[in-house]
Motif scaffolding. Structure first.
Motif, PDB file in Angstrom:
ATOM      1  N   ARG A 172       0.848  -1.192   0.000  1.00 24.88           N
ATOM      2  CA  ARG A 172       0.000   0.000   0.000  1.00 24.88           C
ATOM      3  C   ARG A 172       0.882   1.239   0.000  1.00 24.88           C
ATOM      4  N   LEU A 173       0.650   2.088  -0.979  1.00 27.69           N
ATOM      5  CA  LEU A 173       1.460   3.286  -1.166  1.00 27.69           C
ATOM      6  C   LEU A 173       1.115   4.352  -0.132  1.00 27.69           C
ATOM      7  N   GLY A 174       2.127   5.050   0.308  1.00 23.47           N
ATOM      8  CA  GLY A 174       1.902   6.188   1.190  1.00 23.47           C
ATOM      9  C   GLY A 174       1.561   7.432   0.387  1.00 23.47           C
ATOM     10  N   ARG A 175       1.649   8.577   0.993  1.00 17.71           N
ATOM     11  CA  ARG A 175       1.325   9.826   0.325  1.00 17.71           C
ATOM     12  C   ARG A 175       2.480  10.237  -0.586  1.00 17.71           C
ATOM     13  N   ILE A 176       2.138  10.630  -1.830  1.00 18.70           N
ATOM     14  CA  ILE A 176       3.135  11.124  -2.777  1.00 18.70           C
ATOM     15  C   ILE A 176       3.083  12.651  -2.775  1.00 18.70           C
ATOM     16  N   GLY A 177       4.170  13.262  -2.397  1.00 21.48           N
ATOM     17  CA  GLY A 177       4.208  14.724  -2.310  1.00 21.48           C
ATOM     18  C   GLY A 177       4.939  15.366  -3.471  1.00 21.48           C
ATOM     19  N   LEU A 178       4.757  14.836  -4.672  1.00 21.79           N
ATOM     20  CA  LEU A 178       5.437  15.354  -5.853  1.00 21.79           C
ATOM     21  C   LEU A 178       4.432  15.924  -6.846  1.00 21.79           C
ATOM     22  N   ASP A 179       4.917  16.812  -7.691  1.00 25.91           N
ATOM     23  CA  ASP A 179       4.109  17.364  -8.778  1.00 25.91           C
ATOM     24  C   ASP A 179       4.841  17.163 -10.095  1.00 25.91           C
ATOM     25  N   VAL A 180       4.081  17.042 -11.175  1.00 30.29           N
ATOM     26  CA  VAL A 180       4.680  16.918 -12.505  1.00 30.29           C
ATOM     27  C   VAL A 180       5.484  18.184 -12.815  1.00 30.29           C
ATOM     28  N   GLY A 181       6.697  18.007 -13.298  1.00 28.73           N
ATOM     29  CA  GLY A 181       7.563  19.132 -13.606  1.00 28.73           C
ATOM     30  C   GLY A 181       8.459  19.538 -12.459  1.00 28.73           C
ATOM     31  N   GLU A 182       8.280  18.897 -11.288  1.00 26.31           N
ATOM     32  CA  GLU A 182       9.097  19.240 -10.122  1.00 26.31           C
ATOM     33  C   GLU A 182      10.514  18.698 -10.301  1.00 26.31           C
ATOM     34  N   ARG A 183      11.494  19.493  -9.928  1.00 26.71           N
ATOM     35  CA  ARG A 183      12.897  19.068  -9.984  1.00 26.71           C
ATOM     36  C   ARG A 183      13.249  18.326  -8.704  1.00 26.71           C
ATOM     37  N   VAL A 184      13.945  17.208  -8.863  1.00 34.27           N
ATOM     38  CA  VAL A 184      14.346  16.406  -7.720  1.00 34.27           C
ATOM     39  C   VAL A 184      15.853  16.154  -7.802  1.00 34.27           C
ATOM     40  N   GLY A 185      16.453  15.872  -6.655  1.00 31.25           N
ATOM     41  CA  GLY A 185      17.889  15.622  -6.601  1.00 31.25           C
ATOM     42  C   GLY A 185      18.204  14.149  -6.492  1.00 31.25           C
ATOM     43  N   ALA A 186      19.413  13.777  -6.874  1.00 36.38           N
ATOM     44  CA  ALA A 186      19.845  12.391  -6.772  1.00 36.38           C
ATOM     45  C   ALA A 186      19.776  11.934  -5.314  1.00 36.38           C
ATOM     46  N   LYS A 196      11.071   1.861  -0.306  1.00 37.14           N
ATOM     47  CA  LYS A 196      11.338   3.288  -0.470  1.00 37.14           C
ATOM     48  C   LYS A 196      11.921   3.510  -1.864  1.00 37.14           C
ATOM     49  N   LEU A 197      11.382   4.497  -2.580  1.00 39.20           N
ATOM     50  CA  LEU A 197      11.796   4.776  -3.957  1.00 39.20           C
ATOM     51  C   LEU A 197      12.585   6.089  -3.986  1.00 39.20           C
ATOM     52  N   TYR A 198      13.851   5.986  -4.388  1.00 35.32           N
ATOM     53  CA  TYR A 198      14.735   7.150  -4.408  1.00 35.32           C
ATOM     54  C   TYR A 198      15.043   7.552  -5.855  1.00 35.32           C
ATOM     55  N   SER A 199      15.345   8.829  -6.033  1.00 38.91           N
ATOM     56  CA  SER A 199      15.714   9.320  -7.363  1.00 38.91           C
ATOM     57  C   SER A 199      17.131   8.852  -7.704  1.00 38.91           C
ATOM     58  N   PRO A 200      17.313   8.223  -8.881  1.00 41.93           N
ATOM     59  CA  PRO A 200      18.660   7.752  -9.241  1.00 41.93           C
ATOM     60  C   PRO A 200      19.572   8.859  -9.749  1.00 41.93           C
ATOM     61  N   PHE A 201      19.008  10.037 -10.039  1.00 42.36           N
ATOM     62  CA  PHE A 201      19.815  11.145 -10.562  1.00 42.36           C
ATOM     63  C   PHE A 201      19.059  12.456 -10.367  1.00 42.36           C
ATOM     64  N   ASP A 202      19.749  13.561 -10.620  1.00 37.70           N
ATOM     65  CA  ASP A 202      19.073  14.863 -10.641  1.00 37.70           C
ATOM     66  C   ASP A 202      18.157  14.891 -11.854  1.00 37.70           C
ATOM     67  N   GLY A 203      16.880  15.122 -11.643  1.00 36.84           N
ATOM     68  CA  GLY A 203      15.961  15.067 -12.769  1.00 36.84           C
ATOM     69  C   GLY A 203      14.694  15.860 -12.543  1.00 36.84           C
ATOM     70  N   ILE A 204      13.750  15.641 -13.457  1.00 33.04           N
ATOM     71  CA  ILE A 204      12.462  16.329 -13.430  1.00 33.04           C
ATOM     72  C   ILE A 204      11.363  15.285 -13.543  1.00 33.04           C
ATOM     73  N   VAL A 205      10.333  15.424 -12.734  1.00 32.59           N
ATOM     74  CA  VAL A 205       9.210  14.488 -12.768  1.00 32.59           C
ATOM     75  C   VAL A 205       8.427  14.691 -14.063  1.00 32.59           C
TER      76      VAL A 205
END
Length: 378
Positions: free
Chosen positions: A74-88, A174-183
Motif C-alpha cells: 500500500r502506497l503512502g502519500r506522494i508529495g510530488l508534482d509533474v515538472g518538479e525538480r528532484v535531486g539524486a 522506499k523509492l529514491y531518485s537515481p539522478f538529478d531530474g524532473i518528474v
C-alpha cells in the motif's frame, strides 16, 4: 431699343477666341517625357559555402526513466508534482512500512527459534560423541545426532536468509531518485495498492533533450550520426543551442519520409520539455560559392517549383543593373536553397553586380533607371 445679334456673329467670336489661344507653332508644344524611375538594389557581395534546411519539432527528454517498486504494498502519500525538480538520492515515494516490519519480526523470531534448536542439537552431538568414545552408545545413535545438528544448521541458514530478504523488502519499499531530474508523469495516486514492477512515476534528466522530425530521402542520404545541428527555440529565437544527429531511421514512417533524431549537446536554463523548436542542418553547396539575395528580387511570375533535396537547382529571373547604360536587364540565375529568408544563388551573378530588390514588378527589360543614392552603400 432692343439689339439682336444673329448666329453668324456668335460663331465668328468663338473662332477668334480659339485662334487667340492656339499656339502659333506646333513645334513649340511641350514634349511629354517618361520620368526615370529610381532603383533600389542589393550589392552581390555575400559569399556562402553552405545551404541550410530547417525543420520544426518539439523538444523532448532524451530518455524517460520509469520508476517502480521491487515489492508490492500500500502506497503512502506522494508529495510530488509533474515538472518538479528532484535531486539524486531524494526520497520520491514509499510503501507503508507496517506490513514489512511485521514480516521482519516474525522471521527474526524464526531465526532465534532455529538457533536454539541448533544449539541443542550441537550439545546432543557432543554428548553422543563422548558416549561413543566410552562405548556406551552405538555409532548409529551418534550419526543420528549429527544429522539433526546438520539439519538445524541448514534451517538456521534458511531462516537468516528469509530475515535478510524481509529486511531488503523494507529497504525496497522506499523509492529514491537515481539522478538529478524532473518528474515527467505520476502514474498512481497516493495510498493506492501497487504491485511489484508497476510504474509509479517517470523521471528524466534535466540537461538531456532531443528533437525528432522527418526528412526526405535526399536529405537523410547526406546525414550521418554525429552531423552537427543548430536548435533554435520558437518561443525565443535568440536562444540557439548546439546539437548532433543521434539517430537515423532506416525505414520511412510515411512515403519517403525518414525519421531523424537530434540530441542537444548544450543546455540552457530556459529550455523545458514540450517547447517548439526549429532544427537547422547545413549542407555543402554543389558549387564553390553562393550569394544571398532577398526574395523580393525575383521577377513576379517566375515559376518556383518545390525542391525535395537540399541542393536541387532552381532557375529564377531577376533584374540586374547595367551601370554603362543605366538600365535594368533581365537575367536567369540558379538558386540552391533558402537561408535566413533569402535565396542562395549559386550561378548567374558575380560579386560587385547590383540586383533590383524593390519595385521589381514595375520594371521592364531595358528600362532606364536611376540608382538611388541611399542604395550605393548596400
Amino acid at each position: 431699343m432692343r439689339f439682336r445679334f444673329g448666329r453668324p456673329f456668335i460663331v465668328v467670336n468663338i473662332v477668334l477666341l480659339l485662334g487667340a489661344c492656339w499656339p502659333e507653332d506646333d513645334a513649340a508644344a511641350t514634349d511629354e517625357t517618361t520620368p526615370v524611375r529610381g532603383l533600389i538594389t542589393t550589392l552581390v557581395a555575400d559569399v556562402e559555402e553552405v545551404t541550410v534546411r530547417r525543420y520544426p519539432g518539439v523538444l523532448e527528454p532524451s530518455e524517460v526513466n520509469l520508476l517502480s517498486f521491487e515489492v508490492g504494498g500500500r502506497l503512502g502519500r506522494i508529495g510530488l508534482d509533474v515538472g518538479e525538480r528532484v535531486g539524486a538520492g531524494q526520497l520520491l515515494a514509499e510503501l507503508e512500512p507496517e506490513q514489512f516490519e511485521t514480516v521482519i519480526e516474525n522471521r527474526r523470531a524464526a531465526v532465534e527459534e532455529v538457533a536454539a534448536t541448533l544449539a541443542q542439537a550441537e550439545d546432543d552431538l557432543v554428548r553422543s560423541q563422548a558416549l561413543l568414545d566410552s562405548g556406551t552408545i552405538t555409532v548409529v545413535r551418534r550419526d543420528e545426532d549429527a544429522t539433526a545438528a546438520a539439519q538445524a544448521r541448514a534451517q538456521l541458514t534458511q531462516a537468516e536468509q528469509n530475515l535478510a530478504a524481509a529486511e531488503q523488502d523494507l529497504a525496497d519499499s522506499k523509492l529514491y531518485s537515481p539522478f538529478d531530474g524532473i518528474v515527467d508523469a505520476l502514474e498512481v495516486d497516493s495510498f493506492a495498492t501497487v504491485s511489484a514492477g508497476q510504474t509509479i512515476l517517470s523521471l528524466y534528466q534535466q540537461e538531456e533533450y532531443e528533437v525528432s522530425f522527418s526528412v526526405s530521402f535526399d536529405v537523410i542520404s547526406r546525414l550521418v550520426v554525429g552531423t552537427p545541428a543548430m536548435v533554435r527555440l520558437a518561443d525565443d529565437p535568440s536562444v540557439s543551442l548546439q546539437g548532433v544527429v543521434s539517430e537515423l531511421g532506416e525505414r520511412a514512417g510515411q512515403v519517403s519520409s525518414f525519421p531523424v533524431v537530434v540530441r542537444l549537446t548544450e543546455a540552457a536554463a530556459i529550455i523545458k520539455a514540450g517547447m517548439a523548436v526549429e532544427v537547422a542542418l547545413e549542407f555543402a553547396l554543389p558549387t564553390a560559392r553562393g550569394h544571398l539575395l532577398p526574395m523580393s528580387a525575383v521577377i513576379p511570375g517566375t515559376d518556383i517549383p518545390d525542391s525535395s533535396g537540399p541542393n536541387d537547382p532552381i532557375a529564377l529571373d531577376v533584374y540586374v543593373y547595367d551601370p554603362n547604360t543605366s538600365t535594368v536587364q533581365a537575367r536567369s540565375v540558379t538558386m540552391a536553397g533558402i537561408r535566413d529568408n533569402r535565396f542562395l544563388i549559386i550561378d548567374g551573378l558575380s560579386p560587385g553586380e547590383r540586383v533590383a530588390t524593390k519595385g521589381v514588378a514595375f520594371l521592364r527589360e531595358g528600362m532606364e533607371v536611376s540608382l538611388l543614392p541611399d542604395a550605393e552603400g548596400e
